[in-house]
Design a protein around this motif. Structure first.
Motif, mmCIF file in Angstrom:
data_model
loop_
_atom_site.group_PDB
_atom_site.id
_atom_site.type_symbol
_atom_site.label_atom_id
_atom_site.label_comp_id
_atom_site.label_asym_id
_atom_site.label_seq_id
_atom_site.Cartn_x
_atom_site.Cartn_y
_atom_site.Cartn_z
ATOM 1 N N SER A 164 0.854 -1.184 0.000
ATOM 2 C CA SER A 164 0.000 0.000 0.000
ATOM 3 C C SER A 164 0.889 1.234 0.000
ATOM 4 N N TYR A 165 0.429 2.273 -0.617
ATOM 5 C CA TYR A 165 1.213 3.499 -0.650
ATOM 6 C C TYR A 165 0.895 4.340 0.571
ATOM 7 N N ILE A 166 1.774 5.282 0.874
ATOM 8 C CA ILE A 166 1.615 6.156 2.033
ATOM 9 C C ILE A 166 1.123 7.505 1.523
ATOM 10 N N GLY A 167 -0.182 7.688 1.465
ATOM 11 C CA GLY A 167 -0.722 8.941 0.961
ATOM 12 C C GLY A 167 -0.218 9.209 -0.434
ATOM 13 N N GLN A 168 0.429 10.323 -0.635
ATOM 14 C CA GLN A 168 0.995 10.655 -1.933
ATOM 15 C C GLN A 168 2.487 10.374 -1.989
ATOM 16 N N GLU A 169 3.033 9.793 -0.931
ATOM 17 C CA GLU A 169 4.454 9.491 -0.909
ATOM 18 C C GLU A 169 4.732 8.172 -1.610
ATOM 19 N N ALA A 170 5.837 8.115 -2.253
ATOM 20 C CA ALA A 170 6.300 6.849 -2.812
ATOM 21 C C ALA A 170 7.547 6.460 -2.028
ATOM 22 N N ALA A 229 10.183 3.352 -1.299
ATOM 23 C CA ALA A 229 10.677 2.019 -1.637
ATOM 24 C C ALA A 229 11.251 1.394 -0.372
ATOM 25 N N VAL A 230 10.778 0.237 -0.026
ATOM 26 C CA VAL A 230 11.277 -0.448 1.155
ATOM 27 C C VAL A 230 11.748 -1.849 0.770
ATOM 28 N N LYS A 281 22.610 -2.049 2.880
ATOM 29 C CA LYS A 281 22.130 -1.494 1.604
ATOM 30 C C LYS A 281 21.252 -0.264 1.803
ATOM 31 N N THR A 282 20.345 -0.315 2.794
ATOM 32 C CA THR A 282 19.364 0.761 2.964
ATOM 33 C C THR A 282 19.764 1.793 4.007
ATOM 34 N N GLY A 283 20.556 1.384 4.994
ATOM 35 C CA GLY A 283 20.944 2.300 6.060
ATOM 36 C C GLY A 283 19.863 2.515 7.094
ATOM 37 N N ARG A 284 18.807 1.720 7.023
ATOM 38 C CA ARG A 284 17.679 1.907 7.933
ATOM 39 C C ARG A 284 17.167 0.540 8.398
ATOM 40 N N ALA A 319 -0.953 2.359 10.326
ATOM 41 C CA ALA A 319 -0.596 3.716 10.754
ATOM 42 C C ALA A 319 0.689 3.717 11.582
ATOM 43 N N ARG A 320 0.835 2.760 12.469
ATOM 44 C CA ARG A 320 2.050 2.696 13.299
ATOM 45 C C ARG A 320 3.271 2.325 12.455
ATOM 46 N N ILE A 321 3.079 1.433 11.497
ATOM 47 C CA ILE A 321 4.194 1.046 10.620
ATOM 48 C C ILE A 321 4.614 2.228 9.762
ATOM 49 N N VAL A 322 3.637 2.939 9.200
ATOM 50 C CA VAL A 322 3.932 4.114 8.378
ATOM 51 C C VAL A 322 4.666 5.160 9.212
ATOM 52 N N GLY A 323 4.221 5.369 10.436
ATOM 53 C CA GLY A 323 4.888 6.326 11.325
ATOM 54 C C GLY A 323 6.338 5.948 11.587
ATOM 55 N N ALA A 324 6.594 4.659 11.794
ATOM 56 C CA ALA A 324 7.957 4.203 12.041
ATOM 57 C C ALA A 324 8.829 4.373 10.797
ATOM 58 N N VAL A 325 8.269 4.079 9.632
ATOM 59 C CA VAL A 325 9.025 4.253 8.378
ATOM 60 C C VAL A 325 9.338 5.735 8.179
ATOM 61 N N ARG A 326 8.344 6.589 8.396
ATOM 62 C CA ARG A 326 8.592 8.029 8.272
ATOM 63 C C ARG A 326 9.660 8.485 9.250
#
Length: 146
Positions: free
Chosen positions: A40-46, A48-49, A71-74, A134-141
């Motif tokens: 699923s996308y995060i609002g209008q953000e793209a 890549a994970v 590779k990702t640093g995160r 929502a919690r996952i998106v918050g953590a990714v952000r």
């Protein structure tokens, strides 16, 4: 190498097509019309994970986790278990205790877990406790500094 206008328009059309497909797929998934896992996308953000699903904790695929962080640093770890003494804590310890992998981190690791309470029987309460989108998106952000 900069892109010309025609290439940018082409990429934009591809993104719109992908976005529409994601929206439709997400709707069908929520209706339980299709099985499995859906991006699923995060609002209008793209965003890549890279997803590493270790499947088992013993044996744990340590090299895959370290390679992904390099590779990702995160690092965002999602686990339905409690935050204390769980798999998420072990995975974060694996990354932070290894100097070579730790050096690659661009942000502090994040974990999205259930709070340290027994999992409730009541569906609404269970929904509150289990990590959600929502919690996952918050953590990714947070990991991305947004």
């Amino acid at each position: 190498m900069p892109l010309d206008r025609e290439e940018l328009v082409h990429f934009y059309r591809q993104m719109v097509t992908i976005r529409r497909f994601e929206e439709r797929t997400s709707e069908e998934f929520q209706k339980r019309a299709i099985p499995g896992v859906v991006h699923s996308y995060i609002g209008q953000e793209a965003v890549a994970v890279e997803v590493v699903d270790p499947r088992t904790l013993v044996p744990l695929d340590r090299e895959a986790i370290r390679a992904s962080v390099a590779k990702t640093g995160r690092l965002v770890v999602v686990d339905e278990a409690c935050a204390t003494c769980g798999a998420a804590a072990e995975i974060i310890a694996l990354v932070t205790e290894d100097a070579g992998t730790f050096r690659h981190l661009k942000a502090s690791p994040r974990r999205v877990c259930a709070p340290d309470v027994p999992i409730p029987y009541s569906p609404p309460m269970e929904k509150y406790v289990i990590p959600d989108k929502a919690r996952i998106v918050g953590a990714v952000r947070g990991a991305l500094g947004r």
